[in-house]
Design an enzyme around this catalytic site. Structure first.
Site, mmCIF file in Angstrom:
data_model
loop_
_atom_site.group_PDB
_atom_site.id
_atom_site.type_symbol
_atom_site.label_atom_id
_atom_site.label_comp_id
_atom_site.label_asym_id
_atom_site.label_seq_id
_atom_site.Cartn_x
_atom_site.Cartn_y
_atom_site.Cartn_z
ATOM 1 N N GLY A 29 0.619 -0.935 0.024
ATOM 2 C CA GLY A 29 -0.407 -0.092 0.025
ATOM 3 C C GLY A 29 0.909 1.173 -0.058
ATOM 4 O O GLY A 29 0.189 2.186 -0.114
ATOM 5 N N CYS A 237 -27.527 -10.084 -15.968
ATOM 6 C CA CYS A 237 -26.965 -9.571 -17.011
ATOM 7 C C CYS A 237 -27.451 -10.079 -18.866
ATOM 8 O O CYS A 237 -28.297 -11.591 -18.379
ATOM 9 C CB CYS A 237 -25.214 -10.621 -17.624
ATOM 10 N N CYS A 240 -25.606 -13.470 -20.699
ATOM 11 C CA CYS A 240 -25.325 -14.451 -20.543
ATOM 12 C C CYS A 240 -26.065 -14.946 -19.655
ATOM 13 O O CYS A 240 -25.586 -15.363 -18.762
ATOM 14 C CB CYS A 240 -23.641 -14.860 -20.103
ATOM 15 N N CYS A 262 -22.360 -7.506 -18.774
ATOM 16 C CA CYS A 262 -21.768 -7.987 -18.487
ATOM 17 C C CYS A 262 -20.630 -6.976 -18.578
ATOM 18 O O CYS A 262 -19.962 -6.496 -20.140
ATOM 19 C CB CYS A 262 -20.788 -8.497 -18.369
ATOM 20 N N CYS A 268 -18.311 -12.970 -20.044
ATOM 21 C CA CYS A 268 -19.882 -13.404 -20.686
ATOM 22 C C CYS A 268 -20.005 -14.211 -21.729
ATOM 23 O O CYS A 268 -20.433 -14.560 -22.302
ATOM 24 C CB CYS A 268 -20.564 -11.420 -21.067
#
Lengths: 286, 256
Positions: A29, A237, A240, A262, A268
């Site tokens: 970080g 979605c 899909c 998606c 997808c």
């Protein structure tokens, strides 16, 4: 191949970047300054990510580029071609096959593995920047762990919108120490930041590299009475039928019709190939 | 009784010029100390040295901390000093804009210190912010307004609320009433006096306005050219000034 050094950058530069990456991994970080090079593309197109990828790639790697989840948009196509030309590495659109993935704004829906590296393109690496413009001051705040200001931003969100309205680049605390900007990924992706793969973040213009090693604790900041929530459009979605993926909203016509798909195009596509179909799947095929 | 703040031989020079020199005094809990003097006499330099904003060239500033007793704040580590600055100390700037975050709502401004010391409950932070707005006579309905929408007097009151919300024991004030018109000044002084008495605060107030110290301060130091020329009880110094400069200062006040 051609007259470029492998992956465009010279070996000394790659060494310098690798040193920054190793330091970043050692201090999860923490933003490590590095001498960012001019790249043959404009700032904002992922110059940081490209440099980190260049320093990470080996000739055996398979490379994938994601732009807002998609493999086929300008940015993704250009960067993929760039490394095809300068490194001659194999490229793929399939998340499972890739060993190095450079991404902008998304984490793939498929769980990443330990032998994969994901490289994020970062515009503004400093999570405190819009609250405290002075770099000297933000550095001091990081070193002294003074992160109260980050919560002031979340407080303002709640007081103005009734909920934490920050939807992307949602600040996280890494390994209980540094507050980090996870790059502009949707907060839906925040829980995925605790993953098996190595995560590297490169900011070219701001000249910073930071990293999250595998299996590192990453906590999204929140309030006790307003806990963090990973949000997405409440919809499956349309292509899909996936109900667990992050969705893009696409306006279809001027009569108010819209579809949700998606944002991860590879996810997808593989789902449709496996026989999952959504509401508008047939129309799309036709 | 241990003094809350014990200042010993504070000195600060800017190159060859003297900022302030050889300043020593003790401040006891609940006491308000006024520092007066003309522009350039070293008042603000002294205050900034005491509050840790400037590093003095010499001397000691010993603060009686809650946990460890008297500690020299000049030799303590920076995280400790900054922690002190967020909890037990408060600093009220002359210009409210220096002490406020102008792009953050009033509630956020008051809540910042609470969040900085680890408060993570939105409802509790907001309740406290509203409570403090009430205490400094700002309407609750303004809690989500930005300070840019506030008048000068309100900004100054907001700054005071923001500073006192963590219950500090020592408040540094740098001309808290400067730049406000007299009626607003009077209300602010009234408010300050109330808060100081109610919370048992100790305060160091720098000002060039003798009326302010007459009203607020128990003791008074008069500075000229970086040195303290006279010190004592406020009424004593103002009613029976001994030093030539103090006499000049007292006689310069316009009588209406």
């Amino acid at each position: 191949m051609n007259e470029y050094n492998f992956a465009y950058l010279d070996e000394q530069t790659k060494r310098m970047i690798r040193r920054a990456i190793l330091k970043g991994l050692a201090v999860p970080g923490y933003q490590v300054p590095f001498a960012s090079r001019e790249m043959p593309m404009p700032y904002g197109w992922g110059t940081g990510g490209v440099q980190v990828s260049a320093a990470t790639l080996t000739p055996d790697d398979t490379f994938k580029v994601i732009d807002q989840g998609a493999d086929d948009t300008t940015n993704a196509v250009s960067i993929r071609k760039f490394f095809e030309n300068t490194a001659g590495v194999e490229t793929t659109e399939e998340t499972e096959k890739a060993t190095v993935i450079q991404t902008r704004h998304r984490i793939p829906e498929v769980k990443l593995r330990e032998d994969q590296i994901i490289v994020y393109q970062v515009p503004i690496p400093e999570p405190l920047r819009f609250l405290e413009p002075r770099e000297t001051e933000t550095r001091k705040m990081h070193s002294l762990e003074e992160y109260g200001l980050m919560h002031v931003k979340l407080y303002e969100d709640i007081s103005q919108h009734g909920a934490i309205s920050t939807a992307y680049a949602y600040p996280v605390k890494v390994s209980g120490r540094y507050v980090m900007d996870p790059s502009p990924i949707p907060k839906f992706d925040n829980p995925k930041l605790e993953m098996d793969a190595i995560q590297l973040f490169g900011a070219g213009r701001e000249q910073r590299i930071y990293a999250v090693p595998p299996h590192t604790q990453v906590v999204s900041l929140d309030f006790e009475d307003y806990p963090f929530e990973a949000t997405k459009a409440d919809h499956p979605c349309d292509l899909c039928g996936a109900e667990d993926s992050y969705l893009d909203e696409v306006i279809m016509d001027d009569a108010g019709n819209r579809m949700f798909v998606c944002s991860d195009t590879d996810y997808c596509r593989s789902r449709r190939a496996a026989g999952h179909l959504g509401r508008l799947a047939e129309e799309d095929a036709a | 009784m241990t003094p809350l703040l014990s200042v010993q031989d504070i000195q600060k020079t800017y190159g060859a010029r003297i900022g302030c020199t050889d300043v020593s005094f003790d401040l006891y809990p609940g006491e308000v100390m006024g520092i007066v003097g003309e522009s350039g006499s070293g008042k603000s330099t002294l205050l900034n040295c005491l509050a840790g904003h400037l590093e003095p060239d010499g001397g000691r500033v010993i603060f009686d901390t809650r946990t460890d007793g008297p500690v020299d704040t000049l030799t303590m580590s920076e995280p400790e000093r900054r922690m002190l600055g967020r909890t037990d100390w408060a600093f009220v700037h002359q210009h409210a804009r220096d002490g406020l975050r102008m792009s953050v709502s009033a509630g956020g401004n008051i809540g910042e210190r609470l969040m900085a010391v680890g408060d993570r409950h939105y409802g509790a932070i907001r309740d406290k912010a509203i409570d403090w707005l009430g205490r400094v006579e700002i309407s609750e309905t303004r809690v989500d307004d930005r300070p840019t929408a506030f008048s000068g007097g309100m900004q100054q009151r907001l700054q005071i609320a923001r500073n006192l919300v963590t219950g500090p024991r020592l408040v540094f004030m740098d001309e808290p009433t400067g730049g406000l018109d007299v009626s607003v000044q009077a209300r602010l002084l009234d408010l300050l006096r109330g808060l100081v008495r109610e919370m048992g605060l100790s305060a160091i107030i720098v000002t060039h306005d003798l009326a302010v110290v007459r009203l607020l301060a128990d003791r008074l130091m008069v500075m000229k050219d970086g040195c303290v020329v006279e010190a004592g009880l406020t009424d004593q110094v103002l009613d029976d000034p001994q030093h030539a400069y103090t006499q000049l200062l007292v006689s310069s006040v316009l009588q209406v």
